[in-house]
Design a protein around this motif. Sequence first.
Motif, PDB file in Angstrom:
ATOM      1  N   GLY A 255      61.119  20.770   8.445  1.00  6.49           N
ATOM      2  CA  GLY A 255      61.397  19.439   8.978  1.00  6.49           C
ATOM      3  C   GLY A 255      62.576  18.709   8.379  1.00  6.49           C
ATOM      4  O   GLY A 255      62.796  17.538   8.697  1.00  6.49           O
ATOM      5  N   TYR A 256      63.367  19.360   7.517  1.00  6.30           N
ATOM      6  CA  TYR A 256      64.598  18.725   7.045  1.00  6.30           C
ATOM      7  C   TYR A 256      65.606  18.703   8.191  1.00  6.30           C
ATOM      8  O   TYR A 256      65.885  19.731   8.801  1.00  6.30           O
ATOM      9  N   LYS A 257      66.169  17.502   8.491  1.00  9.65           N
ATOM     10  CA  LYS A 257      66.994  17.355   9.688  1.00  9.65           C
ATOM     11  C   LYS A 257      68.482  17.326   9.394  1.00  9.65           C
ATOM     12  O   LYS A 257      69.288  17.559  10.287  1.00  9.65           O
ATOM     13  N   PHE A 258      68.870  16.984   8.151  1.00 12.76           N
ATOM     14  CA  PHE A 258      70.292  16.865   7.839  1.00 12.76           C
ATOM     15  C   PHE A 258      70.572  17.636   6.553  1.00 12.76           C
ATOM     16  O   PHE A 258      69.961  17.356   5.513  1.00 12.76           O
ATOM     17  N   ILE A 259      71.461  18.619   6.629  1.00 17.16           N
ATOM     18  CA  ILE A 259      71.711  19.524   5.502  1.00 17.16           C
ATOM     19  C   ILE A 259      73.207  19.555   5.216  1.00 17.16           C
ATOM     20  O   ILE A 259      74.022  19.739   6.130  1.00 17.16           O
ATOM     21  N   ILE A 260      73.561  19.382   3.958  1.00 13.98           N
ATOM     22  CA  ILE A 260      74.965  19.464   3.533  1.00 13.98           C
ATOM     23  C   ILE A 260      75.086  20.602   2.532  1.00 13.98           C
ATOM     24  O   ILE A 260      74.275  20.710   1.607  1.00 13.98           O
ATOM     25  N   VAL A 261      76.095  21.451   2.722  1.00 10.00           N
ATOM     26  CA  VAL A 261      76.405  22.484   1.729  1.00 10.00           C
ATOM     27  C   VAL A 261      77.794  22.170   1.178  1.00 10.00           C
ATOM     28  O   VAL A 261      78.775  22.119   1.928  1.00 10.00           O
ATOM     29  N   ILE A 262      77.870  21.938  -0.128  1.00 11.23           N
ATOM     30  CA  ILE A 262      79.168  21.732  -0.779  1.00 11.23           C
ATOM     31  C   ILE A 262      79.597  23.082  -1.337  1.00 11.23           C
ATOM     32  O   ILE A 262      78.978  23.611  -2.260  1.00 11.23           O
TER      33      ILE A 262
ATOM     34  N   MET B  42      66.756  14.697   4.115  1.00  7.92           N
ATOM     35  CA  MET B  42      68.068  15.295   3.876  1.00  7.92           C
ATOM     36  C   MET B  42      68.042  16.252   2.685  1.00  7.92           C
ATOM     37  O   MET B  42      67.386  15.984   1.669  1.00  7.92           O
ATOM     38  N   LEU B  43      68.732  17.384   2.828  1.00  7.10           N
ATOM     39  CA  LEU B  43      68.862  18.374   1.753  1.00  7.10           C
ATOM     40  C   LEU B  43      70.334  18.590   1.471  1.00  7.10           C
ATOM     41  O   LEU B  43      71.117  18.887   2.389  1.00  7.10           O
ATOM     42  N   LEU B  44      70.724  18.459   0.203  1.00  3.76           N
ATOM     43  CA  LEU B  44      72.116  18.716  -0.189  1.00  3.76           C
ATOM     44  C   LEU B  44      72.141  19.916  -1.136  1.00  3.76           C
ATOM     45  O   LEU B  44      71.494  19.892  -2.184  1.00  3.76           O
ATOM     46  N   ILE B  45      72.864  20.965  -0.752  1.00  2.00           N
ATOM     47  CA  ILE B  45      73.037  22.154  -1.589  1.00  2.00           C
ATOM     48  C   ILE B  45      74.418  22.078  -2.235  1.00  2.00           C
ATOM     49  O   ILE B  45      75.434  22.010  -1.538  1.00  2.00           O
ATOM     50  N   ASP B  46      74.470  22.073  -3.534  1.00  2.00           N
ATOM     51  CA  ASP B  46      75.738  22.019  -4.271  1.00  2.00           C
ATOM     52  C   ASP B  46      76.016  23.404  -4.841  1.00  2.00           C
ATOM     53  O   ASP B  46      75.525  23.763  -5.910  1.00  2.00           O
ATOM     54  N   ASP B  47      76.775  24.208  -4.080  1.00  2.00           N
ATOM     55  CA  ASP B  47      77.096  25.566  -4.536  1.00  2.00           C
ATOM     56  C   ASP B  47      78.142  25.466  -5.643  1.00  2.00           C
ATOM     57  O   ASP B  47      79.065  24.670  -5.566  1.00  2.00           O
ATOM     58  N   GLU B  48      78.021  26.325  -6.658  1.00  2.00           N
ATOM     59  CA  GLU B  48      78.868  26.241  -7.859  1.00  2.00           C
ATOM     60  C   GLU B  48      78.775  24.822  -8.429  1.00  2.00           C
ATOM     61  O   GLU B  48      79.762  24.117  -8.580  1.00  2.00           O
ATOM     62  N   ALA B  49      77.547  24.396  -8.741  1.00  2.66           N
ATOM     63  CA  ALA B  49      77.289  23.018  -9.179  1.00  2.66           C
ATOM     64  C   ALA B  49      78.064  22.674 -10.446  1.00  2.66           C
ATOM     65  O   ALA B  49      78.323  21.511 -10.732  1.00  2.66           O
ATOM     66  N   ASP B  50      78.443  23.694 -11.206  1.00  6.26           N
ATOM     67  CA  ASP B  50      79.179  23.429 -12.444  1.00  6.26           C
ATOM     68  C   ASP B  50      80.645  23.147 -12.177  1.00  6.26           C
ATOM     69  O   ASP B  50      81.359  22.733 -13.063  1.00  6.26           O
ATOM     70  N   ASN B  51      81.120  23.398 -10.957  1.00 11.53           N
ATOM     71  CA  ASN B  51      82.559  23.316 -10.726  1.00 11.53           C
ATOM     72  C   ASN B  51      82.957  21.931 -10.250  1.00 11.53           C
ATOM     73  O   ASN B  51      83.081  21.677  -9.072  1.00 11.53           O
ATOM     74  N   ALA B  52      83.138  21.030 -11.190  1.00  7.10           N
ATOM     75  CA  ALA B  52      83.694  19.726 -10.843  1.00  7.10           C
ATOM     76  C   ALA B  52      85.069  19.625 -11.475  1.00  7.10           C
ATOM     77  O   ALA B  52      85.577  18.557 -11.728  1.00  7.10           O
TER      78      ALA B  52
END
Length: 886
Positions: free
Chosen positions: A163-170, A276-286
């Motif tokens: 049921g998550y309707k909005f998904i962001i992949v960084i 909403m679900l936010l996936i932060d790929d390579e979370a260490d890479n800022a």
Amino acid sequence: MSITAMTEERNIANALISGLANMAEPPTREQVEEKAIQIAGIFGYTGDLRNIVTEAMESVVTRMGAGVSLVDVNAKHDDQWIHKRDDIDWTYAEAYEEFLRNEGWPPQMVQSLGDVTGRILGHLQDPLSEGTSWNRRGLVIGHVQSGKTANYTGLIARAADAGYKFIIVIAGIHNNLRRQTQQRIDEAFIGRSSDPEDRRKIGVGLDPGYPGAATLTNINEDFNKNTAAKSGWKINDFSKPIILIIKKNVTTLTALHKWLKELNAEGNDRISDVPMLLIDDEADNASINTNKEDLDPTRTNAMIRRILGLFAKSCYVGYTATPFANIFINPDAYGDDVREELFPRDFIYCLDAPTTYFGAEKVFLDEATSESIVRPIDDCEDLIPYSHRRDDPIPELPPSLYRALDTFVVARAIRNLRGQARKHCSMMVNVSRFVPIQKAVRDFLSLREKKIREAVLANYAMPEEVSSRNMYMQGLKEAFYTEYADAGVTWEEVKVGLNGVFENLHLYVINSKSDEVLDYSRYEKEGIGLTAVAVGGLSLSRGLTIEGLTVSYMYRNTKMYDTLMQMGRWFGYRPGFEDLCRVHLSRDSINWYSHIAEAAEELVQQVKRMRRDRLSPEDFGFYVRSHPDSLLITAANKMRSGKEVTVEQSFSGRLRESYIVPIDPDVNAKNFALIADYWRSGFGGQQEKATDKGVIFRDVRVEVIGDFLTRFECHAKFSGMKSDVVSYLERIAAKHPLADVLLISPKGGSGGEAPFALKNQERVVGIGQPDGSAWRLNKDRVASRGDEKLGLSDPQLAEAKAEADRDDKSGAVSDTHYRMARKRPLLMIHSLEPKGDAVTGPIAAFGMSFPYGDYLTTIKVVVNKVWLEQMQGYNDDPDQEEDHDD
């Protein structure tokens, strides 16, 4: 090979794998070959079965454990909610799993992936749960090139079903990585190509009943002001889940925030009805220390926090292969509010690597496999030094790079002989961050490749006495006998096969300024295996998949954890050619990779131990921040002013060794006399007991060990570390008043004739030693792998074996497992015999192994700019890379 033939081969492989999955015992290769012939007969297939058999054999032995999670033990969260909801129809998840099986994934792996992503989903909030607002924050720790994308795609599919309707992949900071991620999500979740020129159904979308998903990004365009303006859409205009694949930069995140706020937010500027679900790929890479405004970590992470804050119901999951992520240890990159918002307070999940994963364990830690894979680079500094400028002339390439090219050509010929001609085969070259230097390297390699090609064409069919006169043929022959004499083929077979290597061989420069694209899919459509030599810098280093990577050549010197591990594109899966893989690195890099691999393994063990002790992610965060290696990141940010910084450090579960040793004979004579004195006195009156490799004294008081170490003379470069070891020993003395002392003295070693004298352990002396007064040991290791098991009791050995089995490493027990079984400190004392004439031995060294479980015990350590420069070496700053996306 036609698409029809490729499909037929895929179908036979899938049928064979499915048939083998039901067998009670793992089959032999002969049994697999017999079954393959039967299935091929049913399909009427008469082609080569070797690849199919190899793939099926890999499938049989591939397993993946469930991993381990650390959760906030005080939170009121039921991670079994997915099992209590009988309304979930797993449409997206089942379609994705079928897609993976069709791609050739072993059934057990698909099953494991489903189980693991189900567990991670359980750590998120039930999107239909009551309550006007909630948020969850977590981190998933995987392995470089081990299938993190496959994991979070599986999580996305399950989240959409729930049921998550909005998904962001960084997806990182580079266009080519964002594009690659978009293509994968198109196939595996959206079900339709996002290419504006080709909007056909693909992947999961080929099933007529697949519901699909919507996306506001495509393979060419990130989310931007134009995308938002021309869409005019609101989230609730869609009946399907919406997914966006975006880059981690301020411009993109600001545009997305503006669209969400203007078009979707209601009263109180909140989006109240959209989970909403936010996936932060390579979370260490800022981009930790960047000067580039659009990649500023404070601003990028603040924008992520603001986007999350717009949603009343949100989940943030970071994915990383380098657990020393900014969210743990980079205070300069995060304001307090950002740290609070993104810190994985609710859960940390450590993924297990599959048994067939070609990772740091095989490449750097296992001495037997490491010896066959890793090749030190000793001739690059005079031609392309670590520290160089963009306009420096490149007079020639180092001979080792030409030898690596020869090795690659021979490896491709062997792979062709193994029936892998239609599989991709690549070589990676990463020696500079500057685009002009990368182009110069490619030009030299291109000229060399042309000469090799001409030599092969003229000589591959000639008698050996003729062909061996050609210098390029000599180089190829030497590469074969040096590297691949045991590969199961003869030089005569390889020589004939060399002519087929060049048919689809191409050289590329890969960076964000180049228009060259490493497009494997174009060749796949034609049934061709691309043979690629890819020269580049950061674009090659972070996230970009290099298919069939067989030979790697990297001469870089950064010591930033995340950058260095991501540069390790050689990790991954190498079915049917793992034995041909070669990794060429500087000795500094070999040492540092080995160190990082050990540290990463120890961190996972800490998570397991902390779970057992019912501790929370917050405790793990504290431990990581006080880990000795955190200094490399925190200090780099804080020390621009040159001031001293005081930091907390924990040595829980760590081995600290004197890997930089003095070579002064007088110093070593004093140290050996000191060892003899303590040995003679039984380290405070204890009885020695024999082990397989020397003697052990049990129940030695830690004050005795502290006194011994204080009097033991170290090299100046290691004296600070020795002082820290003694301080930490004192801090844990109340909990661990007794320790063990192991005197390593192998039966076959030289020396040891005098009373209370150790037999020597032979060690190679690498070139490029720090100065005339010290010897830096290979891989920064003193003890041999397995030394820490000496003196353990049978129950403790059984416990270590059980820990290894839980890690699903086919029972391979490492020193970290032995350390978990040992409940007290261990001092190891060594006598080293240098191999060669560069250093004269014997030389005394020690190692102090600390038990797990003291993660919250720390000592204060003062570091300054001199320390930082000593640790970092040359300043190969990834943020100075020329191929950052603008």
